[in-house]
Design a protein around this motif. Structure first.
Motif, PDB file in Angstrom:
ATOM      1  N   GLY A   1       0.792  -1.238   0.000  1.00  0.00           N
ATOM      2  CA  GLY A   1       0.000   0.000   0.000  1.00  0.00           C
ATOM      3  C   GLY A   1       0.812   1.269   0.000  1.00  0.00           C
ATOM      4  N   SER A   2       2.147   1.174  -0.017  1.00  0.00           N
ATOM      5  CA  SER A   2       2.961   2.386  -0.045  1.00  0.00           C
ATOM      6  C   SER A   2       2.948   3.015  -1.435  1.00  0.00           C
ATOM      7  CB  SER A   2       4.399   2.077   0.381  1.00  0.00           C
ATOM      8  OG  SER A   2       5.014   1.166  -0.508  1.00  0.00           O
ATOM      9  N   ARG A   3       3.254   4.297  -1.468  1.00  0.00           N
ATOM     10  CA  ARG A   3       3.136   5.045  -2.716  1.00  0.00           C
ATOM     11  C   ARG A   3       4.374   4.890  -3.593  1.00  0.00           C
ATOM     12  NH1 ARG A   3      -0.157  10.622  -1.746  1.00  0.00           N
ATOM     13  NH2 ARG A   3      -1.866   9.754  -0.523  1.00  0.00           N
ATOM     14  N   GLY A   4       4.194   5.196  -4.897  1.00  0.00           N
ATOM     15  CA  GLY A   4       5.285   5.058  -5.838  1.00  0.00           C
ATOM     16  C   GLY A   4       5.460   6.281  -6.710  1.00  0.00           C
ATOM     17  N   ALA A   5       6.667   6.422  -7.280  1.00  0.00           N
ATOM     18  CA  ALA A   5       6.969   7.509  -8.215  1.00  0.00           C
ATOM     19  C   ALA A   5       7.727   6.942  -9.409  1.00  0.00           C
ATOM     20  CB  ALA A   5       7.788   8.602  -7.531  1.00  0.00           C
ATOM     21  N   HIS A   6       7.596   7.618 -10.549  1.00  0.00           N
ATOM     22  CA  HIS A   6       8.093   7.100 -11.825  1.00  0.00           C
ATOM     23  C   HIS A   6       8.561   8.280 -12.674  1.00  0.00           C
ATOM     24  CE1 HIS A   6       6.854   4.843 -15.792  1.00  0.00           C
ATOM     25  NE2 HIS A   6       8.164   4.885 -15.634  1.00  0.00           N
ATOM     26  N   GLN A   7       9.771   8.173 -13.207  1.00  0.00           N
ATOM     27  CA  GLN A   7      10.295   9.182 -14.127  1.00  0.00           C
ATOM     28  C   GLN A   7      10.898   8.473 -15.330  1.00  0.00           C
ATOM     29  OE1 GLN A   7      10.004  12.434 -13.554  1.00  0.00           O
ATOM     30  NE2 GLN A   7       9.715  12.627 -11.344  1.00  0.00           N
ATOM     31  N   GLU A   8      10.787   9.076 -16.508  1.00  0.00           N
ATOM     32  CA  GLU A   8      11.309   8.424 -17.711  1.00  0.00           C
ATOM     33  C   GLU A   8      11.610   9.453 -18.790  1.00  0.00           C
ATOM     34  OE1 GLU A   8       9.897   4.943 -20.900  1.00  0.00           O
ATOM     35  OE2 GLU A   8       8.429   5.896 -19.573  1.00  0.00           O
ATOM     36  N   HIS A   9      12.713   9.226 -19.508  1.00  0.00           N
ATOM     37  CA  HIS A   9      13.027   9.984 -20.711  1.00  0.00           C
ATOM     38  C   HIS A   9      13.534   9.034 -21.791  1.00  0.00           C
ATOM     39  CE1 HIS A   9      12.341  14.160 -19.888  1.00  0.00           C
ATOM     40  NE2 HIS A   9      13.186  14.229 -18.894  1.00  0.00           N
ATOM     41  N   THR A  10      13.287   9.406 -23.041  1.00  0.00           N
ATOM     42  CA  THR A  10      13.906   8.728 -24.177  1.00  0.00           C
ATOM     43  C   THR A  10      15.215   9.436 -24.484  1.00  0.00           C
ATOM     44  OG1 THR A  10      11.793   7.983 -25.100  1.00  0.00           O
ATOM     45  CG2 THR A  10      13.655   8.146 -26.617  1.00  0.00           C
ATOM     46  N   VAL A  11      16.288   8.671 -24.544  1.00  0.00           N
ATOM     47  CA  VAL A  11      17.642   9.227 -24.632  1.00  0.00           C
ATOM     48  C   VAL A  11      18.392   8.594 -25.797  1.00  0.00           C
ATOM     49  CG1 VAL A  11      19.841   9.521 -23.409  1.00  0.00           C
ATOM     50  CG2 VAL A  11      17.676   9.591 -22.133  1.00  0.00           C
ATOM     51  N   ALA A  12      19.021   9.430 -26.621  1.00  0.00           N
ATOM     52  CA  ALA A  12      19.877   8.955 -27.707  1.00  0.00           C
ATOM     53  C   ALA A  12      21.335   9.091 -27.282  1.00  0.00           C
ATOM     54  CB  ALA A  12      19.621   9.763 -28.980  1.00  0.00           C
ATOM     55  N   ILE A  13      22.096   8.025 -27.470  1.00  0.00           N
ATOM     56  CA  ILE A  13      23.516   8.038 -27.150  1.00  0.00           C
ATOM     57  C   ILE A  13      24.278   8.443 -28.407  1.00  0.00           C
ATOM     58  CG2 ILE A  13      25.480   6.620 -26.441  1.00  0.00           C
ATOM     59  CD1 ILE A  13      23.482   4.906 -24.846  1.00  0.00           C
ATOM     60  N   THR A  14      25.026   9.538 -28.313  1.00  0.00           N
ATOM     61  CA  THR A  14      25.751  10.066 -29.470  1.00  0.00           C
ATOM     62  C   THR A  14      27.211  10.290 -29.110  1.00  0.00           C
ATOM     63  OG1 THR A  14      25.559  12.462 -29.056  1.00  0.00           O
ATOM     64  CG2 THR A  14      23.621  11.348 -29.989  1.00  0.00           C
ATOM     65  N   ALA A  15      28.002  10.584 -30.133  1.00  0.00           N
ATOM     66  CA  ALA A  15      29.423  10.848 -29.926  1.00  0.00           C
ATOM     67  C   ALA A  15      29.638  12.073 -29.047  1.00  0.00           C
ATOM     68  CB  ALA A  15      30.113  11.025 -31.269  1.00  0.00           C
ATOM     69  N   ASP A  16      28.661  12.960 -29.019  1.00  0.00           N
ATOM     70  CA  ASP A  16      28.765  14.192 -28.228  1.00  0.00           C
ATOM     71  C   ASP A  16      28.064  14.093 -26.878  1.00  0.00           C
ATOM     72  OD1 ASP A  16      30.176  15.491 -30.317  1.00  0.00           O
ATOM     73  OD2 ASP A  16      28.289  15.929 -31.327  1.00  0.00           O
ATOM     74  N   GLY A  17      27.630  12.892 -26.503  1.00  0.00           N
ATOM     75  CA  GLY A  17      26.969  12.710 -25.228  1.00  0.00           C
ATOM     76  C   GLY A  17      25.496  12.401 -25.408  1.00  0.00           C
ATOM     77  N   PRO A  18      24.782  12.169 -24.297  1.00  0.00           N
ATOM     78  CA  PRO A  18      23.363  11.805 -24.396  1.00  0.00           C
ATOM     79  C   PRO A  18      22.488  12.988 -24.814  1.00  0.00           C
ATOM     80  CG  PRO A  18      24.041  12.029 -22.098  1.00  0.00           C
ATOM     81  CD  PRO A  18      25.282  12.163 -22.917  1.00  0.00           C
ATOM     82  N   ILE A  19      21.514  12.717 -25.677  1.00  0.00           N
ATOM     83  CA  ILE A  19      20.504  13.689 -26.064  1.00  0.00           C
ATOM     84  C   ILE A  19      19.169  13.238 -25.495  1.00  0.00           C
ATOM     85  CG2 ILE A  19      19.234  14.738 -27.980  1.00  0.00           C
ATOM     86  CD1 ILE A  19      21.688  14.305 -29.731  1.00  0.00           C
ATOM     87  N   ILE A  20      18.546  14.088 -24.662  1.00  0.00           N
ATOM     88  CA  ILE A  20      17.239  13.764 -24.087  1.00  0.00           C
ATOM     89  C   ILE A  20      16.177  14.205 -25.089  1.00  0.00           C
ATOM     90  CG2 ILE A  20      15.692  14.069 -22.120  1.00  0.00           C
ATOM     91  CD1 ILE A  20      18.166  14.844 -20.459  1.00  0.00           C
ATOM     92  N   LEU A  21      15.657  13.248 -25.833  1.00  0.00           N
ATOM     93  CA  LEU A  21      14.696  13.580 -26.901  1.00  0.00           C
ATOM     94  C   LEU A  21      13.364  14.058 -26.337  1.00  0.00           C
ATOM     95  CD1 LEU A  21      15.434  10.566 -29.285  1.00  0.00           C
ATOM     96  CD2 LEU A  21      16.160  12.952 -29.581  1.00  0.00           C
ATOM     97  N   THR A  22      13.026  13.658 -25.108  1.00  0.00           N
ATOM     98  CA  THR A  22      11.729  14.021 -24.508  1.00  0.00           C
ATOM     99  C   THR A  22      11.871  15.115 -23.453  1.00  0.00           C
ATOM    100  OG1 THR A  22      12.039  12.107 -23.050  1.00  0.00           O
ATOM    101  CG2 THR A  22      10.592  11.810 -24.954  1.00  0.00           C
ATOM    102  N   ALA A  23      12.944  15.887 -23.528  1.00  0.00           N
ATOM    103  CA  ALA A  23      13.154  16.965 -22.546  1.00  0.00           C
ATOM    104  C   ALA A  23      11.983  17.935 -22.564  1.00  0.00           C
ATOM    105  CB  ALA A  23      14.453  17.695 -22.835  1.00  0.00           C
ATOM    106  N   ARG A  24      11.513  18.324 -21.380  1.00  0.00           N
ATOM    107  CA  ARG A  24      10.419  19.282 -21.255  1.00  0.00           C
ATOM    108  C   ARG A  24      10.973  20.650 -20.875  1.00  0.00           C
ATOM    109  NH1 ARG A  24       8.882  14.631 -18.727  1.00  0.00           N
ATOM    110  NH2 ARG A  24       9.358  15.452 -16.652  1.00  0.00           N
ATOM    111  N   ASP A  25      10.412  21.694 -21.464  1.00  0.00           N
ATOM    112  CA  ASP A  25      10.849  23.057 -21.147  1.00  0.00           C
ATOM    113  C   ASP A  25      10.430  23.420 -19.734  1.00  0.00           C
ATOM    114  OD1 ASP A  25      11.893  23.328 -23.665  1.00  0.00           O
ATOM    115  OD2 ASP A  25      10.066  24.219 -24.482  1.00  0.00           O
TER     116      ASP A  25
END
Length: 255
Positions: free
Chosen positions: A231-255
């Motif tokens: 019965g305890s509560r839960g939390a959930h976070q998720e992003h779609t991320v592309a791995i590139t030569a210049d580092g990760p790109i968060i495709l679903t980043a929110r402003d």
């Protein structure tokens, strides 16, 4: 099969990421005391139609689902944390709501989730959301060429472990591309320098989720919604991320 995307394909995935981010932002603004979960689903459905996008959920019927999902987003409230099937429930003051949304735009999928508190917050719920967000950020920071999948999983798990939380590994992140769920699996717990080598062009959904006092889940009578066993509560976070030569790109980043 694990697929790698070209830089051009990653650019083609950006509109889907932006759209998913826009929908989650709109849902976050809409969620309030007195709003029905079905109203949230209706808003997401309208935005899908207006954009000419396609839902990844409405016809989704994996082996663990009782039937085709039938809605366009997951709404998990309080002791529910994953796969919450929207139903006739009016949000109450103090509810902890997790919203998970995936859609396809021009044949490319993005997937993202967030947790929020409706009305008056409980400090322990705010803390749980912050831990989950910190775990997501730690995982994304390890999503670089040359690391291995275990480095992402270990970073996520370390944040939860320090906070004294148990970690369920039945459900986690996954590959994203032309479909919502692909290889590889991205566990929320792992050992560093182990597992699949992270390569340029890999696109994954990284999604930590935690419960206050347990790692055990039970399935609701609707055949979809996953709740904590105690019965305890839960939390959930998720992003779609592309791995590139210049580092990760968060495709679903929110402003």
């Amino acid at each position: 099969m694990i697929e790698l995307r070209t830089p051009e394909e990653i650019e083609q995935m950006r509109p889907a990421g932006r759209f998913v981010a826009e929908v989650l932002t709109a849902l976050e603004e809409k969620a309030a005391v007195g709003v029905n979960l079905l109203e949230l689903d209706e808003l997401a459905h309208k935005m899908i139609r207006d954009r000419g996008a396609e839902s990844c959920y409405i016809d989704y019927h994996p082996s663990f689902g009782a039937s085709p999902f039938g809605k366009v987003l997951c709404t998990s409230v309080n002791d529910a944390v994953l796969h919450g099937l929207p139903h006739d429930y009016v949000l109450q003051d103090g509810d902890l709501l997790s919203v998970d949304f995936a859609a396809s735009v021009n044949g490319w999928v993005s997937d993202s989730a967030l947790s929020l508190i409706v009305g008056t917050e409980r400090p322990e719920d705010r803390h749980l959301i912050e831990i989950t967000q910190n775990a997501l950020e730690a995982g994304i920071a390890q999503a670089v060429v040359g690391n291995k999948m275990g480095d992402i999983s270990n970073a996520i798990g370390a944040v939860a472990t320090v906070a004294g939380l148990k970690i369920n590994t039945d459900f986690g992140g996954h590959g994203v591309g032309r479909t919502m769920h692909g290889e590889p699996h991205v566990p929320n717990k792992g050992r560093p320098n182990r597992g699949f080598p992270l390569r340029e062009g890999l696109v994954i959904a990284i999604e930590p989720w935690f419960l206050h006092t347990t790692d055990k889940l039970i399935t609701d009578a609707d055949g979809w919604t996953l709740r904590s066993a105690d019965g305890s509560r839960g939390a959930h976070q998720e992003h779609t991320v592309a791995i590139t030569a210049d580092g990760p790109i968060i495709l679903t980043a929110r402003d």
